[in-house]
Scaffold this motif. Structure first.
Motif, PDB file in Angstrom:
ATOM      1  N   HIS A   1       1.204  -4.035   4.512  1.00 42.94           N
ATOM      2  CA  HIS A   1       2.245  -2.955   4.499  1.00 42.94           C
ATOM      3  C   HIS A   1       1.971  -1.949   3.492  1.00 42.94           C
ATOM      4  CE1 HIS A   1       5.555  -6.237   5.277  1.00 42.94           C
ATOM      5  NE2 HIS A   1       5.321  -5.445   6.044  1.00 42.94           N
TER       6      HIS A   1
ATOM      7  N   GLU B   1       2.053  -1.619  -0.393  1.00 40.74           N
ATOM      8  CA  GLU B   1       1.254  -2.714  -1.063  1.00 40.74           C
ATOM      9  C   GLU B   1      -0.095  -2.497  -1.072  1.00 40.74           C
ATOM     10  OE1 GLU B   1       3.147  -5.992   0.916  1.00 40.74           O
ATOM     11  OE2 GLU B   1       5.009  -5.017   1.008  1.00 40.74           O
TER      12      GLU B   1
ATOM     13  N   HIS C   1       0.564  -9.921  -0.144  1.00 44.09           N
ATOM     14  CA  HIS C   1       1.612  -8.621  -0.310  1.00 44.09           C
ATOM     15  C   HIS C   1       1.955  -8.456  -1.581  1.00 44.09           C
ATOM     16  CE1 HIS C   1       3.059  -8.751   4.273  1.00 44.09           C
ATOM     17  NE2 HIS C   1       2.133  -9.781   4.129  1.00 44.09           N
ATOM     18  N   SER C   2       2.900  -7.632  -1.958  1.00 41.71           N
ATOM     19  CA  SER C   2       3.483  -7.320  -3.150  1.00 41.71           C
ATOM     20  C   SER C   2       4.958  -7.293  -3.009  1.00 41.71           C
ATOM     21  CB  SER C   2       3.023  -6.198  -4.065  1.00 41.71           C
ATOM     22  OG  SER C   2       3.006  -5.254  -3.334  1.00 41.71           O
TER      23      SER C   2
END
Ligand SMILES: [Zn+2]
Length: 278
Positions: free
Chosen positions: A44, A47, A187-188
């Motif tokens: 993403h 991220e 991810h974040s």
């Protein structure tokens, strides 16, 4: 996948594919790659801090003899680690430098951005790569329609068919070619760990998720809604019946600032080692 190149006697560098805009997608490997865990980052666009975190970890792994008291050469005699720090290079360029970084795709991206108030998470074609894997496709498309997403978008549009995007294909080919044993998709944000995807989830995955949580202070969760299908870990569990995890690092609003790199890394370093040992 290009030929594996030895950077030194232990470290390998190879290219697993290319993005829509022909940027190379690189992998770093260490140890026995026939028995490897795969860490992925920055699928993403917002991220991108996960890319830096994975490189930071790899730097420690190859420059130190022990980490948290664990002898690394003992581990890598039998086990391997593959890191793909930047799965979505075009998307991260767009997130950092705007649509002009996408050259010939600048105008279509500007048109997509104009129609939405969301920040860019997708690849250069407006496909959310973590919704483009072959896992629960029909359900995912129904959920997209319910959310009003029917065309390329800054986030959550899964594409015209599963694995339509070269970045997604690159990860699938890597898992198939090297018979990857376990996947941790970084991810974040949220300090959360996801381990479940349907009946192919291995019974030991829950215990593994508990061990990852215990070593980081993160919480184990089950996904809901649009985040429930089409992801990399979902596909890996469904296709391989092996453990796959999504780890949401840090707390705050994406993109997490670069100043959070070290504090997040310090908090999850032990978990990353545990993930290699499980
Ligand atoms: Zn994400």
């Amino acid at each position: 996948m290009t030929q594996i190149k030895n950077l030194d006697k232990n470290i390998k560098l190879f290219c697993i594919g290319q993005s829509i805009l022909k940027r190379k997608i690189y992998a770093l490997g260490i140890g026995n790659l026939k028995n490897a865990v795969l860490f992925t980052g920055a699928i993403h666009a917002q991220e991108w801090l996960t890319c830096s975190i994975l490189l930071r970890f790899f730097e420690d792994i190859f420059s130190k003899k022990t980490l948290h008291g664990v002898n690394l050469s003992d581990i890598f005699e039998h086990r391997g680690l593959i890191v793909v720090p930047l799965c979505n290079p075009d998307g991260v360029e767009i997130a950092l430098g705007g649509p002009k970084t996408a050259k010939q795709l600048c105008s279509p991206i500007e048109a997509i951005i104009k129609k939405s108030d969301k920040s860019w998470q997708a690849n250069a074609r407006g496909v959310d790569l973590n919704h483009n894997f072959d896992a629960g496709w029909d359900v995912l498309k129904k959920l997209e329609r319910q959310a009003g997403i029917t065309s390329p978008s800054p986030r959550q549009y899964g594409g015209i068919c599963p694995q339509s995007e070269p970045e997604t294909k690159a990860l699938v080919s890597l898992c198939n070619a090297l018979n990857i044993k376990k996947v941790i998709a970084f991810h974040s944000q949220g300090e959360e760990i996801y381990y479940y995807y349907g009946p192919n989830t291995p019974p030991e995955s829950e215990l593994m998720a508990d061990a990852l949580a215990a070593s980081s202070g993160y919480q184990v969760r089950k996904p809901e809604g649009l985040a429930s299908h089409g992801g990399f870990k979902d596909w890996f569990i469904k296709a391989k019946s092996r453990p796959g995890f999504t780890v949401e690092v840090g707390v705050g609003q994406n993109p997490l600032p670069i100043e959070m790199l070290e504090p997040i890394y310090e908090k999850i370093k032990e978990m990353m080692i545990v993930a290699m040992l499980l």
